[in-house]
Design a protein around this motif. Structure first.
Motif, PDB file in Angstrom:
ATOM      1  N   LEU A  23       0.764  -1.186  -0.157  1.00 11.44           N
ATOM      2  CA  LEU A  23      -0.130   0.023  -0.061  1.00 11.44           C
ATOM      3  C   LEU A  23       0.938   1.280  -0.048  1.00 11.44           C
ATOM      4  N   LEU A  24       2.002   1.119   0.704  1.00 13.53           N
ATOM      5  CA  LEU A  24       2.660   2.189   0.688  1.00 13.53           C
ATOM      6  C   LEU A  24       3.477   2.735  -0.550  1.00 13.53           C
ATOM      7  N   THR A  25       3.842   1.561  -1.446  1.00 11.04           N
ATOM      8  CA  THR A  25       4.316   1.375  -2.740  1.00 11.04           C
ATOM      9  C   THR A  25       3.143   2.083  -3.693  1.00 11.04           C
ATOM     10  N   VAL A  26       1.899   1.674  -3.282  1.00  7.88           N
ATOM     11  CA  VAL A  26       0.730   2.428  -4.166  1.00  7.88           C
ATOM     12  C   VAL A  26       0.871   3.770  -4.205  1.00  7.88           C
ATOM     13  N   ALA A  27       1.032   4.390  -2.550  1.00  7.39           N
ATOM     14  CA  ALA A  27       1.040   5.825  -2.409  1.00  7.39           C
ATOM     15  C   ALA A  27       2.357   6.389  -3.440  1.00  7.39           C
ATOM     16  N   VAL A  28       3.676   5.653  -3.349  1.00  8.55           N
ATOM     17  CA  VAL A  28       4.823   6.283  -3.903  1.00  8.55           C
ATOM     18  C   VAL A  28       4.419   6.388  -5.310  1.00  8.55           C
ATOM     19  N   LEU A  29       3.709   5.411  -5.873  1.00 12.56           N
ATOM     20  CA  LEU A  29       3.658   5.136  -7.371  1.00 12.56           C
ATOM     21  C   LEU A  29       2.773   6.392  -7.914  1.00 12.56           C
ATOM     22  N   THR A  30       1.662   6.719  -7.190  1.00 11.75           N
ATOM     23  CA  THR A  30       0.772   7.870  -7.731  1.00 11.75           C
ATOM     24  C   THR A  30       1.606   9.043  -7.748  1.00 11.75           C
ATOM     25  N   LEU A  31       2.444   9.481  -6.914  1.00 13.48           N
ATOM     26  CA  LEU A  31       3.419  10.357  -7.157  1.00 13.48           C
ATOM     27  C   LEU A  31       4.270  10.227  -8.531  1.00 13.48           C
ATOM     28  N   LEU A  32       5.099   9.008  -8.257  1.00 15.48           N
ATOM     29  CA  LEU A  32       6.045   8.715  -9.230  1.00 15.48           C
ATOM     30  C   LEU A  32       5.805   8.790 -10.543  1.00 15.48           C
ATOM     31  N   GLU A  33       4.238   8.300 -10.844  1.00 15.47           N
ATOM     32  CA  GLU A  33       3.783   8.236 -12.255  1.00 15.47           C
ATOM     33  C   GLU A  33       3.836   9.729 -12.626  1.00 15.47           C
ATOM     34  N   ARG A  34       3.119  10.829 -11.775  1.00 12.42           N
ATOM     35  CA  ARG A  34       2.890  12.072 -12.305  1.00 12.42           C
ATOM     36  C   ARG A  34       4.391  12.647 -12.477  1.00 12.42           C
ATOM     37  N   LYS A  35       5.234  12.331 -11.569  1.00 13.19           N
ATOM     38  CA  LYS A  35       6.472  13.030 -11.550  1.00 13.19           C
ATOM     39  C   LYS A  35       7.189  12.188 -12.887  1.00 13.19           C
ATOM     40  N   VAL A  36       7.561  10.972 -13.244  1.00 15.00           N
ATOM     41  CA  VAL A  36       7.933  10.690 -14.427  1.00 15.00           C
ATOM     42  C   VAL A  36       7.163  11.002 -15.804  1.00 15.00           C
ATOM     43  N   LEU A  37       5.981  11.144 -15.769  1.00 16.32           N
ATOM     44  CA  LEU A  37       5.271  11.420 -16.853  1.00 16.32           C
ATOM     45  C   LEU A  37       5.803  12.965 -17.114  1.00 16.32           C
ATOM     46  N   SER A  38       5.956  13.966 -16.012  1.00 17.40           N
ATOM     47  CA  SER A  38       6.253  15.143 -16.087  1.00 17.40           C
ATOM     48  C   SER A  38       7.454  15.396 -16.725  1.00 17.40           C
ATOM     49  N   TRP A  39       8.466  14.789 -16.093  1.00 19.02           N
ATOM     50  CA  TRP A  39       9.638  14.880 -16.437  1.00 19.02           C
ATOM     51  C   TRP A  39      10.031  14.369 -18.054  1.00 19.02           C
ATOM     52  N   MET A  40       9.267  13.575 -18.443  1.00 21.89           N
ATOM     53  CA  MET A  40       9.276  13.230 -19.745  1.00 21.89           C
ATOM     54  C   MET A  40       8.818  13.934 -20.786  1.00 21.89           C
ATOM     55  N   GLN A  41       7.876  15.102 -20.235  1.00 20.85           N
ATOM     56  CA  GLN A  41       7.227  15.854 -20.955  1.00 20.85           C
ATOM     57  C   GLN A  41       7.727  17.286 -20.879  1.00 20.85           C
ATOM     58  N   ASP A  42       8.853  17.253 -20.094  1.00 25.89           N
ATOM     59  CA  ASP A  42       9.518  18.653 -19.785  1.00 25.89           C
ATOM     60  C   ASP A  42       8.746  19.456 -18.940  1.00 25.89           C
ATOM     61  N   ARG A  43       8.105  19.047 -18.031  1.00 29.80           N
ATOM     62  CA  ARG A  43       7.306  19.693 -17.009  1.00 29.80           C
ATOM     63  C   ARG A  43       7.691  19.324 -15.597  1.00 29.80           C
ATOM     64  N   GLU A 258      -5.881  -0.395  -9.405  1.00 34.05           N
ATOM     65  CA  GLU A 258      -4.899  -0.325 -10.716  1.00 34.05           C
ATOM     66  C   GLU A 258      -3.505  -0.555 -10.166  1.00 34.05           C
ATOM     67  N   TYR A 259      -3.056   0.405  -9.270  1.00 31.64           N
ATOM     68  CA  TYR A 259      -1.677   0.462  -8.955  1.00 31.64           C
ATOM     69  C   TYR A 259      -1.183  -0.908  -8.158  1.00 31.64           C
ATOM     70  N   ALA A 260      -2.153  -1.343  -7.500  1.00 30.21           N
ATOM     71  CA  ALA A 260      -1.633  -2.632  -6.780  1.00 30.21           C
ATOM     72  C   ALA A 260      -1.632  -3.656  -7.929  1.00 30.21           C
ATOM     73  N   ASN A 261      -2.551  -3.739  -8.973  1.00 33.03           N
ATOM     74  CA  ASN A 261      -2.147  -4.771 -10.105  1.00 33.03           C
ATOM     75  C   ASN A 261      -1.074  -4.502 -10.897  1.00 33.03           C
ATOM     76  N   MET A 262      -0.532  -3.346 -10.993  1.00 34.65           N
ATOM     77  CA  MET A 262       0.670  -3.156 -11.697  1.00 34.65           C
ATOM     78  C   MET A 262       1.848  -3.472 -10.979  1.00 34.65           C
ATOM     79  N   ILE A 263       1.749  -3.352  -9.617  1.00 33.59           N
ATOM     80  CA  ILE A 263       2.931  -3.964  -8.728  1.00 33.59           C
ATOM     81  C   ILE A 263       2.879  -5.368  -8.889  1.00 33.59           C
ATOM     82  N   LEU A 264       1.626  -5.942  -8.725  1.00 34.33           N
ATOM     83  CA  LEU A 264       1.327  -7.507  -8.917  1.00 34.33           C
ATOM     84  C   LEU A 264       2.172  -8.027 -10.351  1.00 34.33           C
ATOM     85  N   VAL A 265       1.945  -7.286 -11.155  1.00 40.19           N
ATOM     86  CA  VAL A 265       2.369  -7.801 -12.804  1.00 40.19           C
ATOM     87  C   VAL A 265       3.773  -7.603 -12.528  1.00 40.19           C
ATOM     88  N   SER A 266       4.336  -6.499 -12.006  1.00 37.93           N
ATOM     89  CA  SER A 266       5.824  -6.498 -12.090  1.00 37.93           C
ATOM     90  C   SER A 266       6.503  -7.534 -11.367  1.00 37.93           C
TER      91      SER A 266
END
Lengths: 353, 168
Positions: A23-43, A258-266
């Protein structure tokens, strides 16, 4: 009686620890996803809450917790409340068979206990697949119970997509099962010990499962409803699909699932194709007592690599059209997966290890 | 303990199975069927047939029932149009099945099935033993089943292509 209670206490604390981390990873991922997407889009991404926006998940969680819980008029109340739970529980329950460290058995007050896997059952892979297939119910029921056209369309699309791609996930794994000779995730990890040339994705003999790995990865992206396969929730055409009508904590449940499924699949990609907790090179693994430190390190590193891959794909590829999605799943992925099984089983028969 | 667990599963299976027939809303029927599948899988687990339990959920709950739900939702049948004329057939089949169950119960006695004690700590998992039996003793029925599935598959393809061929 004493032994039973010790065992219960140990298992419960283990479940608590694993769920906490997930669950902690889920919380981290919600932030990480937005950050990673932003960096890729130069934001910059979220910057307001805390330094560099690191407290954003807390703010999001609090916001969702205090939002009004709306049940739309004409909705089926029982099913509407049940759907998010049916989605979230299978996503979390799969972690019970994932080994995240060495296969040790320690003795605690006369009770045998495996510290790095909650339950080593001999059908681990099937267990995860079985519960993954239950998640589809939550999506369909959520879409149907909302009493909304967009939700129903999203739910039905998703049912078709999940059934189609579940097949490819299952077939892609068969090659690995043939080589490992077991359905237990612990034994599959053990079969890949010794360095990255022994991992099933690269193992040259009898047949590298790299093709199966790519199929598994594509199909699991589709299974988790992520771009470019996010047709069930396609924001621009279905207004978030099956959870259009959901708000507050119920929405948060879908989101967390959705995020827990991502972690499980990973985790599954890591265990099945990338050697689980084994280090890529033998000397990178600490010997004896401290093997678990490097074990957990490498496992986490691999899982985060796959999670990054999910974000990367999302930032790169546009969404498929519905008929393209179905054609790709049935006419491209399925024949390749079947061919992989035939070739692998033939070669495994000719060159037995 | 084993008897208690069996009684729980049996009771829920019977209840859920009757609800499938009794409930008015087809969606609720499908969901009680889901509950029933899960408890049948639980029964398999108590008999140490974990492989069967997992397959039960993957095949029935994960694939077949989802398709049922899919169809039920797409059709959205009106209450009056639902098919309710299967009474005589149901009665006939019910009598046959009940007789069969009664005969079995009388000839075997009322005992709860227990797992084979030798199997419990066996090094060979039940996946391996099922595979061995399936591809040696029961090879012929297995091939027959695959043939039937092939025929069904070809039939489905032809049925779905029918409209396309006629229009050409």
């Amino acid at each position: 009686m004493f032994e039973t209670s010790i065992k219960l206490a140990l298992t419960l604390s283990q479940i608590g620890a694993v769920m906490g981390v997930v669950l902690l990873t889920v919380a981290v991922l919600t932030l990480l996803e937005r950050k990673v997407l932003s960096w890729m889009q130069d934001r910059m991404g979220p910057m307001e809450v805390g330094p560099y926006g690191v407290l954003q998940p807390v703010a999001d969680g609090l916001k969702l917790f205090f939002k009004e819980d709306i049940i739309p008029a004409g909705a089926n109340k029982i099913m509407f409340s049940l759907a998010p739970i049916i989605v979230l529980v299978p996503a979390l329950i799969g972690f019970a068979v994932i080994p995240f460290g060495p296969n040790w058995t320690i003795d605690v007050l006369g009770v045998e206990f495996k510290p790095f896997v909650i339950s080593d059952i001999n059908i681990g892979v099937l267990y995860i697949l079985a519960f993954a297939s239950i998640g589809a119910y939550g999506v369909i029921l959520g879409g149907w119970a909302s009493n909304s056209k967009y939700s129903l369309l999203g739910g039905l699309r998703s049912a078709a997509q999940l059934i189609s791609y579940e097949l490819n996930v299952g077939l892609a794994i068969v090659g690995v099962l043939l080589l490992a000779g077991s359905l237990s995730l612990v034994e599959i990890t053990e079969a890949q010990a010794g360095g990255f040339w022994n991992w099933f994705a690269f193992d040259p003999l009898p047949f590298p499962q790299f093709i199966a790995f790519v199929i598994f990865l594509i199909a699991s992206v589709a299974e988790t409803n992520r771009l470019p396969f996010d047709l069930p929730e396609a924001e621009s055409e279905l207004v978030a699909g099956f959870f259009t009508e959901y708000s507050g904590m119920r929405f948060a449940f879908f989101f967390m699932a959705e995020y827990a499924n991502m972690i499980l699949v990973s985790c599954m990609s890591t265990v099945l194709f990338f050697g689980g907790w084994h280090a890529p090179l033998p000397f990178l693994q600490a010997p004896g007592m401290f093997a678990w430190v490097t074990g957990i390190f490498w496992f986490t590193a691999k899982v985060y690599f796959f999670l990054f891959l999910f974000f990367w794909i999302r930032a790169t590829l546009p969404r498929l059209r519905y008929d393209q999605l179905m054609r790709f799943g049935w006419k491209v992925l399925l024949p390749i997966a079947l061919g992989n099984i035939v070739v692998t089983s033939l070669l495994a028969y000719i060159f037995p290890n | 303990m084993a008897t208690f667990v069996f009684l729980y599963f049996a009771a829920v299976i019977v209840m859920a199975a009757s609800l499938v027939v009794v409930l008015r809303n087809p969606i609720y029927s499908a969901l009680s069927l889901l509950v029933m599948f899960f408890h049948v899988a639980g029964l398999y687990v108590t008999l140490h047939a974990e492989f069967l339990a997992a397959i039960q959920i993957i095949v029935y709950a994960g694939a077949i029932l989802v398709l049922y739900l899919f169809v039920v939702m797409l059709l959205n049948v009106k209450r009056e149009e639902r098919f309710n004329q299967q009474g005589p057939v149901a009665l006939f089949l019910g009598v046959v099945l009940l007789t069969e169950a009664a005969l079995l119960a009388v000839s075997r006695g009322f005992t709860v099935a227990t797992p084979d004690p030798g199997r419990e700590g066996a090094a060979v998992g039940n996946t391996e033993s099922i595979g061995e039996v399936l591809y040696s003793t029961y090879l012929f029925p297995f091939e027959i089943a695959s043939l039937i599935l092939l025929v069904a598959m070809i039939g489905a393809v032809i049925l779905s292509k029918k409209g396309i061929m006629e229009s050409k």
